[in-house]
Scaffold this motif. Structure first.
Motif, PDB file in Angstrom:
ATOM      1  N   ILE A 198       0.875  -1.178   0.000  1.00 55.68           N
ATOM      2  CA  ILE A 198       0.000   0.000   0.000  1.00 55.68           C
ATOM      3  C   ILE A 198       0.905   1.219   0.000  1.00 55.68           C
ATOM      4  N   PRO A 199       0.842   2.028  -1.046  1.00 52.54           N
ATOM      5  CA  PRO A 199       1.698   3.212  -1.091  1.00 52.54           C
ATOM      6  C   PRO A 199       1.597   3.999   0.219  1.00 52.54           C
ATOM      7  N   ASN A 200       2.754   4.501   0.722  1.00 47.21           N
ATOM      8  CA  ASN A 200       2.790   4.923   2.120  1.00 47.21           C
ATOM      9  C   ASN A 200       1.796   6.002   2.548  1.00 47.21           C
ATOM     10  N   ILE A 201       1.702   7.094   1.790  1.00 47.95           N
ATOM     11  CA  ILE A 201       0.776   8.136   2.259  1.00 47.95           C
ATOM     12  C   ILE A 201      -0.656   7.614   2.218  1.00 47.95           C
ATOM     13  N   LEU A 202      -0.897   6.758   1.230  1.00 47.19           N
ATOM     14  CA  LEU A 202      -2.233   6.188   1.093  1.00 47.19           C
ATOM     15  C   LEU A 202      -2.590   5.367   2.318  1.00 47.19           C
ATOM     16  N   PHE A 203      -1.627   4.641   2.825  1.00 49.79           N
ATOM     17  CA  PHE A 203      -1.850   3.825   4.003  1.00 49.79           C
ATOM     18  C   PHE A 203      -2.088   4.736   5.210  1.00 49.79           C
TER      19      PHE A 203
ATOM     20  N   LEU B  28      -3.202   7.619   5.061  1.00 51.78           N
ATOM     21  CA  LEU B  28      -4.528   8.194   4.787  1.00 51.78           C
ATOM     22  C   LEU B  28      -5.616   7.266   5.307  1.00 51.78           C
TER      23      LEU B  28
ATOM     24  N   SER C  89       1.620  16.791   3.959  1.00 53.77           N
ATOM     25  CA  SER C  89       0.678  16.406   2.902  1.00 53.77           C
ATOM     26  C   SER C  89      -0.670  16.049   3.501  1.00 53.77           C
TER      27      SER C  89
ATOM     28  N   PHE D  84       2.199  19.285  -3.584  1.00 50.17           N
ATOM     29  CA  PHE D  84       1.042  20.183  -3.574  1.00 50.17           C
ATOM     30  C   PHE D  84       1.474  21.641  -3.593  1.00 50.17           C
TER      31      PHE D  84
ATOM     32  N   VAL E 193       0.098   8.043  -5.098  1.00 46.22           N
ATOM     33  CA  VAL E 193       0.007   8.897  -3.917  1.00 46.22           C
ATOM     34  C   VAL E 193       0.026  10.359  -4.332  1.00 46.22           C
TER      35      VAL E 193
ATOM     36  N   LEU F 256      -2.657  14.184  -4.085  1.00 46.70           N
ATOM     37  CA  LEU F 256      -2.372  15.591  -3.790  1.00 46.70           C
ATOM     38  C   LEU F 256      -2.550  16.461  -5.027  1.00 46.70           C
TER      39      LEU F 256
ATOM     40  N   ALA G 104      -4.133  -0.348  -4.106  1.00 48.85           N
ATOM     41  CA  ALA G 104      -3.147  -1.347  -3.706  1.00 48.85           C
ATOM     42  C   ALA G 104      -3.050  -2.477  -4.729  1.00 48.85           C
TER      43      ALA G 104
ATOM     44  N   PHE H  27      -1.206  -1.223  -7.753  1.00 45.92           N
ATOM     45  CA  PHE H  27       0.211  -1.123  -7.403  1.00 45.92           C
ATOM     46  C   PHE H  27       0.879  -2.502  -7.446  1.00 45.92           C
TER      47      PHE H  27
END
Lengths: 331, 314, 329, 323
Positions: free
Chosen positions: B158-163, B165, B250, C159, C259, C263, C297, C300
């Protein structure tokens, strides 16, 4: 064929870094005739590989620099010619074999491609001819030509070294420089590879500079030997004479240091001390701190090359400045 | 038992003089100092840390959270009257004011406190947990390793910021949840790195030598393996702090991190977004603050990497 | 090769189960009660309990996870509480819009994919040449420029960069619009630059260090000893080897792009999956959040699968490693 | 207890096997190896890469767990020992490694490295005594006192190897496995280290198992030599005898392949065909058969055992008597 192929005069090579200047090669001179062979012998840090890189023009760009002397190859001074011209000589007229076959081949190209490449570069063949010739070369070094489509990781160390030899000899070079070609190999494989080098050398009339720390390997292949110590050739001459009756104390020490299967020695007589720091050049003879025969004079006067009955030696004992205390029959 | 205590506490390096031990650090420092950019980065980080510690000396927290609507969007270097409790005083807005008339410089300085705390705590947490897991996985191998590494793979999937989030979305936006979210997502990098270096070091002969001497696992891990694995971890920690600060800003920007009116850089930018056209200074300065501090950490990270790289030694 | 791909496919299954499990657990522990959210403010406890039953929320954690994967049939006549489960790409309806969540995601995903693809292409086109030039001319002015720019790119929050670009190019210069939509290519320029910056920086640094590492290898020396000119040494021998790790990084970067898209889309109000997610989180629209995170996910994971397969094609050693393994059995 | 009876072997290895699981199958690194070493003597174990000599050395110290077989040290069975007793026995058995660069912890000082065994086994009760013991060990291996606070990377290969020797000697072991201790050293330094090792053996009555690929070195230092090929001992003989006559065709080829200084230019090597085979799931029959010029039918079906072929001489070849 007795013509002079290579003549190195007073070659000096240094590695210049921010912190220090490493005097890797300090004014060595060496001659090699067409079809001749010379062994460069010495311990690590003696300047053997630097000498080879100087000839090949492969010194590291940012640090390595030839600061003096000349390398005359077939009448041309390799230290003076432009890179473009040097490139035409490299791999074509002068080739080199490296120490570690495991890492010296590109892992993602087939061995056939890697052999064919050198033929294409030097314009000796079209693509198809190059590939066919690559197969011939593989066979010449004792590998079935079908294996040319395989990748390096599919070959053993000894086989890889054969491939590297095939690359080196593909353009039928005048001079082959072999830098510790068998050091990474097992004894029985070493014997195979050494014999192959010898046979191919004779067949193709290639001249050979063989670099090794192993006196036995050099003894097997070379006519002449140059003993290097701290960036200098301290002794040079026909191999048998040098090994049977060394004139320089370092050569003698080296021969006394190695255990030999032909002799039943119970104790070795090592050279005392260590190789000097190559970034510091003290006055006098560089070997003096380790020399059993050294006298006061040796600390101030640097020995010059003395020629004696067809052999060269760099020691004050042979300049007649101090008494010669070496016994000729060391063994 | 007593015998055991005394000999166990005996420092191995007790014999070596302190002069020499210091010189190992001096050697590192000499190499690090050569990299002028890294030194500049270090200076910037020190500056930010000082700002974070002494934020109240410059601007009181009340002051920078209090609305001064009459001074909204004051341009940089404007002098204006502000309401300070019961009286009005003259105040110089060095970097101008935001949409509520709050002092931007003041908010940036207080924001440094938030960012520094987030950066250090999350990475300290991730570094300790991740390195320990990585060390265990690398040293013991087998089933424990499979479990740890599969877990890491899942976290990495799971891409980190998404996780982060998802965590914040589930638990609700708060400072603690933000720390937790970023802390957890920072763990896998340390696990992988530590495992990889432990695997390299474990197979070195000096570890085998220690085992041949009869050293216990604990001693081998703590005395021989860990110290030799620290270099990449230190580098990763430095870069991790940068990453952590970036993630926090972010998330705050998206309204999922620190909640207004707390001064936080991401928040400030989120507010500024609506006023790009007529108050660009509200956008410019908080962004510059983020960029400088992240740049500084990245520079230090690069400097450390070069200074600690064993390949460059000798 | 087919076996390798099959094996890799099998390997992502536990990862996907883990991912879905984590995301599901997160929503399970989240404090808001969906039943209460759907019902009006004045609903009684009994109403809520009934609604929980209709939504399947009164069942055990594990059962709910099973429903999540394989579907749930609501006892209510209102079919909107039933769903076919993740395997059928159906996780029910949004609490806010009452549309099937995956319908919204699948509608909007192409927009995000478009943006990410442009950004990926741009970053690859810029970063790889930059990294190579930087490495082959180490310590030269061009190396300095690349290094400094990539450090800046690495340190700039996406951003913020996006907003700065809007200020310069939309507000001041009026060249590009500040709002982006997929039907107007011109409006995509700023978001693509915004999204690509970080990736370009990371990849350029990676290419540079990978290249520097490869240039030191023995086989590069062999290539030079053949008499190959420097350009060919780089192109034929160094580059392919150096790109192997770069390919992996590009794969991982896709995650970063997704990700970054959250943003970037927010800054440019772009109708992609990122804005869906942010909206859903702000409105506590649980099914929509859940579906979006799981969806990303999965994407990805699939991208990384493709990267691994590409990897095996570039590097014969990896292929051989695998073939050797199957041969033994 | 056994010190009085010199004929009693200090180490007995019986039917030692070490198999590794690999994706390609079972790798027979050491396959049924038996030998013994008398106290105070040196057994040289020689062979080419992949012959299992290093694995044998490590398995004896249980740095690698043997698959089967027994190892008796001073009459005690090491193979069945629990961790605690194994730690005790390691005071008596030590190892010196090949690579003096990777065998020393780069973050410890010279004195720290030499002191470590004393600390682990609580041999000393205070800093002063520890310092004194370390100093004595450094003296023993001829390391200058001033180097005690240096780090390994500041030293040359020879000095590093001296540190490794001092560390191995700290616990006053009886038996030391020497795993290619001089292979990475320059010849002049190699001679210094070999002399040191011989002196220490004389002074301390050490027993060595000397693992190497260098035939000249092994001849120089050993009393007895075991030649290994693909996980098995194929010939065992008193050192000097082996070089006079070889009963196994592989030993013969190996010895003839050594480049000799005396025979300059005269190439006398018997060149073996092919390369060493794979130790993964070896075929039945003699492992050397595919490369052997003397191969007969029986060699392909039955693996010859190591049997006596003369006084103190053993060979694993069906045709040993004819050689």
């Amino acid at each position: 064929m007795d013509e002079l192929l290579l003549s190195i005069r007073e070659l000096t090579t240094q590695y210049i870094t921010e912190d220090s200047v490493v005097h890797a090669v300090n004014g060595i001179s060496l001659e090699l005739k067409t079809g001749g062979s010379v062994g460069l012998v010495g311990e690590s840090g003696a300047g053997k590989t630097t000498t080879a890189y100087s000839i090949m023009g492969l010194l590291p760009k940012l640090t390595g620099k030839i600061t003096g002397g000349s390398i005359i190859f077939q009448g041309k001074d390799l230290t003076k010619i432009p890179e473009d011209e040097m490139r035409k000589i490299r791999g074509n007229q002068i080739s080199m074999i490296f120490q570690d076959p495991m890492t010296s081949l590109n892992p993602i190209l087939t061995v056939g491609d890697q052999i064919a490449e050198v033929l294409e570069i030097h314009g000796t063949a079209t693509k198809e001819e190059a590939i066919a010739k690559a197969g011939d070369m593989l066979e010449m070094v004792g590998i079935p030509r079908e294996r040319m489509h395989e990748y390096p990781h599919q070959f053993s160390g000894g086989m890889k070294q054969r491939v590297i030899i095939a690359i080196a000899l593909a353009c039928n070079p005048k001079l082959l420089i072999a830098d510790e070609p068998t050091t990474a190999l097992d004894v029985t494989i070493q014997a195979q590879v050494l014999r192959m080098i010898k046979e191919l050398k004779a067949k193709l009339n290639t001249s050979l500079i063989l670099i090794s720390h192993n006196l036995g390997v050099v003894a097997q292949v070379c006519e002449n030997v140059a003993i290097m110590y701290a960036g200098r050739i301290v002794e040079y001459g026909p191999l048998r004479q040098v090994f049977e009756a060394p004139m320089h104390p370092y050569t003698e020490g080296l021969l006394n240091s190695i255990p030999r299967i032909e002799l039943d020695k119970t104790r070795l007589s090592p050279i005392r001390g260590m190789m000097p720091d190559p970034s510091v050049v003290p006055p006098g003879c560089i070997f003096r701190p380790r020399c059993p025969y050294a006298e006061q004079e040796c600390a101030v006067r640097a020995p010059r090359i003395t020629e004696k009955s067809g052999r060269n030696v760099m020691c004050l004992m042979h300049e007649g400045i101090i008494a010669n205390k070496m016994r000729v029959d060391h063994a | 038992m007593e015998q055991q205590m005394t000999s166990a506490n005996l420092p191995v390096s007790g014999i070596s003089t302190d002069r020499k031990r210091k010189s190992a650090f001096q050697e590192f420092w000499r190499r690090f100092r050569k990299n002028k950019l890294a030194v500049a980065g270090l200076a910037v980080v020190v500056l930010y840390i000082l700002m974070a510690i002494f934020a109240d000396l410059f601007y009181s927290y009340d002051f920078i959270t209090q609305n001064q609507i009459s001074n909204a969007f004051a341009k940089p270097l404007t002098r204006a009257e502000v309401d300070d409790g019961n009286t009005t005083v003259q105040h110089l807005y060095i970097l101008g004011a935001d949409n509520f008339g709050r002092d931007i410089l003041g908010r940036i300085i207080h924001g440094a406190r938030v960012s520094m705390v987030i950066g250090f705590t999350t990475i300290a947490f991730a570094c300790i947990v991740g390195s320990a897991l990585g060390a265990i996985a690398g040293y013991y191998g087998g089933k424990i390793e499979s479990v740890i590494m599969r877990g890491t793979d899942i976290l990495l999937a799971i891409p980190n910021i998404l996780f982060a989030l998802a965590i914040v979305a589930a638990l609700g936006p708060s400072f603690q949840n933000l720390l937790l979210a970023i802390g957890i997502t920072s763990i896998p990098a340390f696990v992988r790195l530590m495992r990889a270096s432990v695997l390299t070091v474990k197979n070195q002969e000096f570890v085998e030598a220690a085992r041949a001497l009869g050293a216990r696992d604990f001693r081998i891990i703590v005395r021989h393996i860990m110290p030799n694995c620290m270099a990449p971890i230190i580098v990763q920690a430095t870069l991790g702090i940068a990453q952590s600060i970036l993630s926090a800003t972010s998330l705050s920007f998206l309204g999922l991190g620190i909640q207004p009116p707390s001064p936080e850089w991401g928040n400030m930018l989120s507010d500024a977004r609506s006023y790009i056209s007529y108050a660009p200074h509200t956008l410019l300065f908080p962004g510059l603050a983020i960029m400088t501090v992240i740049l500084a950490y990245n520079l230090i990270g690069d400097g450390l990497r070069d200074a600690l790289d064993p390949k460059l030694k000798r | 090769m087919i076996r390798y791909i099959a094996r890799r496919l099998l390997m992502i299954i536990p990862v996907l189960i883990g991912v879905t499990f984590i995301v599901f657990s997160l929503t399970y522990i989240s404090p808001g009660d969906p039943a209460r959210m759907i019902l009006p403010q004045d609903a009684t406890d009994a109403d809520i309990a009934h609604m929980r039953h209709l939504m399947g929320l009164d069942e055990s954690f594990l059962m709910q996870y099973v429903h999540f994967l394989f579907g749930f049939k609501s006892p209510s006549e209102d079919s909107s509480f039933s769903y076919k489960g993740l395997l059928a790409l159906d996780l029910g309806r949004s609490y806010v819009s009452n549309r099937p969540v995956f319908k919204t995601i699948l509608e909007r995903f192409p927009n995000t994919a478009l943006l990410s693809l442009f950004a990926l292409v741009l970053s690859v086109l810029l970063s790889i040449p930059a990294g190579i030039i930087s490495a082959t001319h180490q310590y030269s002015p061009s190396d300095m420029v690349v290094s400094v720019l990539s450090l800046l790119g690495l340190s700039m929050p996406a951003f913020w960069l996006g907003m700065i670009l809007i200020w310069i190019f939309s507000v001041k210069l009026r060249i590009f619009p500040s709002l982006a939509n997929p039907n107007n290519l011109k409006s995509l320029v700023l978001p693509v630059i915004t999204l690509a910056t970080m990736n370009t920086a990371v990849q350029a640094r990676m290419t540079r260090s990978s290249m520097l590492e490869i240039i030191r290898q023995d086989y590069i020396r062999t290539a030079r000893a053949k008499g190959l000119d420097e350009k060919k040494v780089i192109r034929k021998h160094a580059l392919n080897n150096a790109l192997i790790p770069v390919v992996t990084v590009i794969g991982l970067q896709v995650g970063q792009l997704l990700v970054g898209a959250v943003l970037t889309e927010t800054v440019f109000s772009y109708p992609g999956i990122g804005t869906i997610m942010v909206d859903a989180i702000q409105r506590k629209d649980t099914p929509q959040i859940l579906a979006s995170v799981v969806f990303v996910a999965i994407v990805f994971a699939l991208v990384n699968l493709v990267v691994d397969i590409v990897y095996a094609f570039i590097d014969p050693r990896i292929k051989a490693q695998y073939e050797g393994m199957t041969k033994g059995k | 207890m056994h010190e009085l009876s010199g004929a009693e072997p200090i180490l007995q290895v019986k039917n030692l096997k070490k198999y590794f699981h690999t994706p390609r199958g079972e790798l027979h690194a050491v396959d049924d190896v038996s030998f013994e070493i008398q106290e105070g003597r040196t057994l040289g174990v020689v062979g080419e890469s992949g012959c299992g000599k290093t694995t044998t050395g490590r398995a004896i110290l249980r740095l690698i767990e043997p698959t089967s077989g027994s190892i008796l040290f001073d009459g005690m069975d090491i193979t069945s020992m629990d961790k605690h007793r194994l730690r005790m026995i390691r005071e008596k058995m030590q190892i010196i490694f090949q690579d003096p660069y990777s065998s020393l912890d780069p973050r410890m000082t010279v004195s720290g490295i030499i002191a470590e065994p004393l600390i682990i086994h609580r041999r000393v009760s205070g800093k002063k005594e520890l310092a004194r013991r370390v100093q004595k060990l450094m003296e023993m291996v001829e390391l200058e006192d001033r180097l005690s606070s240096a780090y390994p990377h500041e030293l040359d290969g020879g000095r590093r190897q001296r540190i490794g020797i001092a560390r191995a000697l700290a616990l006053e072991p009886k038996f030391i496995v020497c795993d290619e201790p001089v292979s990475s050293l320059d010849v002049s330094v190699q001679a210094q280290i070999l002399n040191l090792m011989q002196d220490l053996q004389d002074q301390l009555g050490l027993t060595y198992m000397f693992v190497t690929h260098d035939m000249a070195v092994v001849k120089h230092i050993s009393d007895e030599i075991a030649v290994m090929y693909l996980g098995q001992i194929i010939e065992k003989s008193p050192a000097k005898e082996l070089f006079r006559h070889q009963y196994h065709p592989y030993s013969r080829a190996l010895i003839s392949a050594i480049p000799k200084i005396e025979a300059a230019g005269a190439d006398t090597a018997t060149i073996l065909k092919g390369e060493i085979g794979s130790p993964i799931e070896p075929k039945p029959g003699c492992r050397f058969a595919p490369r052997c010029d003397y191969c007969i039918g029986k060699c392909l079906s039955e693996n010859p055992p190591l049997k006596a072929v003369g006084p103190e001489r053993y060979a694993a070849c069906w045709r040993a008597e004819e050689m």
